[in-house]
Design an enzyme around this catalytic site. Structure first.
Site, mmCIF file in Angstrom:
data_model
loop_
_atom_site.group_PDB
_atom_site.id
_atom_site.type_symbol
_atom_site.label_atom_id
_atom_site.label_comp_id
_atom_site.label_asym_id
_atom_site.label_seq_id
_atom_site.Cartn_x
_atom_site.Cartn_y
_atom_site.Cartn_z
ATOM 1 N N GLU A 181 1.921 3.946 3.330
ATOM 2 C CA GLU A 181 1.202 2.716 2.983
ATOM 3 C C GLU A 181 0.275 2.937 1.797
ATOM 4 O O GLU A 181 -0.755 3.597 1.918
ATOM 5 C CB GLU A 181 0.381 2.205 4.165
ATOM 6 C CG GLU A 181 -0.323 0.904 3.856
ATOM 7 C CD GLU A 181 -1.101 0.326 5.019
ATOM 8 O OE1 GLU A 181 -1.503 -0.847 4.935
ATOM 9 O OE2 GLU A 181 -1.315 1.054 6.016
ATOM 10 N N GLU A 278 -1.382 -7.844 9.897
ATOM 11 C CA GLU A 278 -2.552 -6.965 9.872
ATOM 12 C C GLU A 278 -3.708 -7.656 9.132
ATOM 13 O O GLU A 278 -4.076 -7.283 8.018
ATOM 14 C CB GLU A 278 -2.224 -5.616 9.225
ATOM 15 C CG GLU A 278 -3.277 -4.564 9.560
ATOM 16 C CD GLU A 278 -3.100 -3.287 8.778
ATOM 17 O OE1 GLU A 278 -3.389 -2.227 9.331
ATOM 18 O OE2 GLU A 278 -2.680 -3.352 7.604
#
Length: 303
Positions: A181, A278
Site C-alpha cells: 500500500e 477504509e
C-alpha cells in the site's frame, strides 16, 4: 429481512459458535445489489447494529455488502477470529485485508537492509499465514515502513525487494497475497512507498503472484491524482482497492473524487475483487450510517 429477524438469526448463530454447533443461516434477499464488492469495516455501522461486531456483520449482509475488511484482525483473540469467520461463512461473505505486520512509521526497517528488521518482518508474515487460514482471508496489507535517509533510493529499493521475495516464499505455498500500500506523504511523511508507479516497479522486481498492489484511491488522489490513468498503467499488478474521499477521508460523494466514474471504470475493466471502505463517516449516528449506504448506492448506480 427485518432487522429484528436478523438479530434473532445473530443470536442463534452466536450461540452455535460458542457451543461448537454449525448453524446454516437462512437464505434471504439483501436490501441492495451492488455492482462491485465493497467491504465495510467494524464500527462503520455500530449505531445501526448495536450489540457487538457479529451484529454488525448481520447488518452489512442485510444491506447487501458481500465482504468485510478488518485491519486489526491479527490482534483479535483467536476465538473472536473464529466467530467472525464462522459468521461470514454463513452469509457467503469474503474476508478482505488485515494488516500483516508491524508498520514502522518513523524509522526504517525493510529499507535499511538490516537482518534483524527483516527477520522480524518474516516472522510476522509467517504468523499472518495462520491468521489468514483461520479467517479465510487471501490478502494482507504490507507497508515497507520509513525511508532510510542514509541510503540511496536504489539501495533501499533493493533491500525492500529482497525482504518481499523472502516473504513470498512463505505466502506462495498457501495461495496468499500481500498487497503493498503506497501512502500519501501529507498524512504519512517520510515513508518509503508513496506512489503507484513505485509499487508497480517493486511488484515487477519481486515477480511473484503473492506480491501485488493495494491501490488506495484516497491516498493516490493526494499523492498524484490522475487516478484512472494510473489505475490503468498498473492494472495487471493491482489485487485490491481501498476507498475514501478527499478531503476528509469519508465516504464517496463527500469530497472531490468522482467515484461514480472511478467505480464504473474499475467495473468495466472486469475487476472481481474487493474494494475496502477504509474511511470514516461524514455524519454521526444512524443518519451518518445511512448516508454511507446511500453514497455507495449512488456511486455504484452506473449499471
Amino acid at each position: 429481512m427485518k432487522r429484528r429477524d436478523f438479530l434473532n438469526v445473530s443470536a442463534l448463530s452466536t450461540g452455535a459458535i460458542m457451543t461448537g454447533v454449525n448453524t446454516i443461516i437462512p437464505s434471504y434477499k439483501p436490501r441492495h445489489e451492488f455492482n462491485l464488492n465493497y467491504a465495510p469495516h467494524f464500527g462503520m455501522f455500530r449505531k445501526s447494529a448495536p450489540g457487538g461486531i457479529l451484529n454488525e456483520i448481520d447488518f452489512m449482509a442485510e444491506q447487501g455488502f458481500k465482504s468485510l475488511e478488518d485491519n486489526d484482525m491479527k490482534q483479535r483473540p483467536i476465538a473472536v477470529q473464529e466467530q467472525i469467520a464462522d459468521k461470514m461463512k454463513g452469509y457467503g461473505m469474503t474476508m478482505g485485508v488485515f494488516v500483516a505486520h508491524t508498520i514502522f512509521w518513523q524509522e526504517p526497517n525493510l529499507a535499511s537492509g538490516k537482518k534483524d528488521w527483516q527477520d522480524q518482518f518474516l516472522k510476522e508474515i509467517k504468523e499472518s499465514v495462520d491468521v489468514a487460514k483461520r479467517v479465510n482471508a487471501r490478502w494482507m496489507t504490507v507497508v515497507p515502513g520509513h525511508l532510510d535517509l542514509r541510503k540511496d533510493m536504489g539501495y533501499q529499493t533493493a533491500n525492500v525487494v529482497d525482504s518481499l521475495r523472502k516473504a513470498c516464499e512463505l505466502l506462495e505455498p498457501h495461495g496468499l497475497v500481500m498487497v503493498l500500500e503506497p501512502l500519501n506523504p501529507r498524512d504519512h511523511p517520510g515513508l518509503f512507498l508513496s506512489k503507484a508507479a513505485q509499487a508497480y516497479e517493486i511488484c515487477k522486481a519481486v515477480n511473484s503472484p503473492s506480491c501485488k498492489i493495494l491501490f488506495d484511491i484516497y491516498h493516490q488522489q493526494i499523492t498524484e491524482g490522475n487516478l484512472i490513468p494510473n489505475i490503468d498503467n498498473c492494472w495487471d499488478e493491482i489485487a485490491y482497492f481501498q476507498i475514501g474521499d478527499n478531503p476528509g477521508r469519508k465516504e464517496p460523494t463527500s469530497g472531490e473524487i468522482n467515484y461514480f466514474n472511478v467505480f464504473k471504470y474499475i467495473h468495466d475493466k472486469g475487476f472481481k475483487g474487493v474494494l475496502g471502505m477504509e474511511h470514516g463517516n461524514s455524519q454521526s449516528g444512524k443518519k451518518g450510517e445511512e448516508a454511507v449506504i446511500d453514497a455507495y448506492i449512488s456511486s455504484d448506480s452506473f449499471k
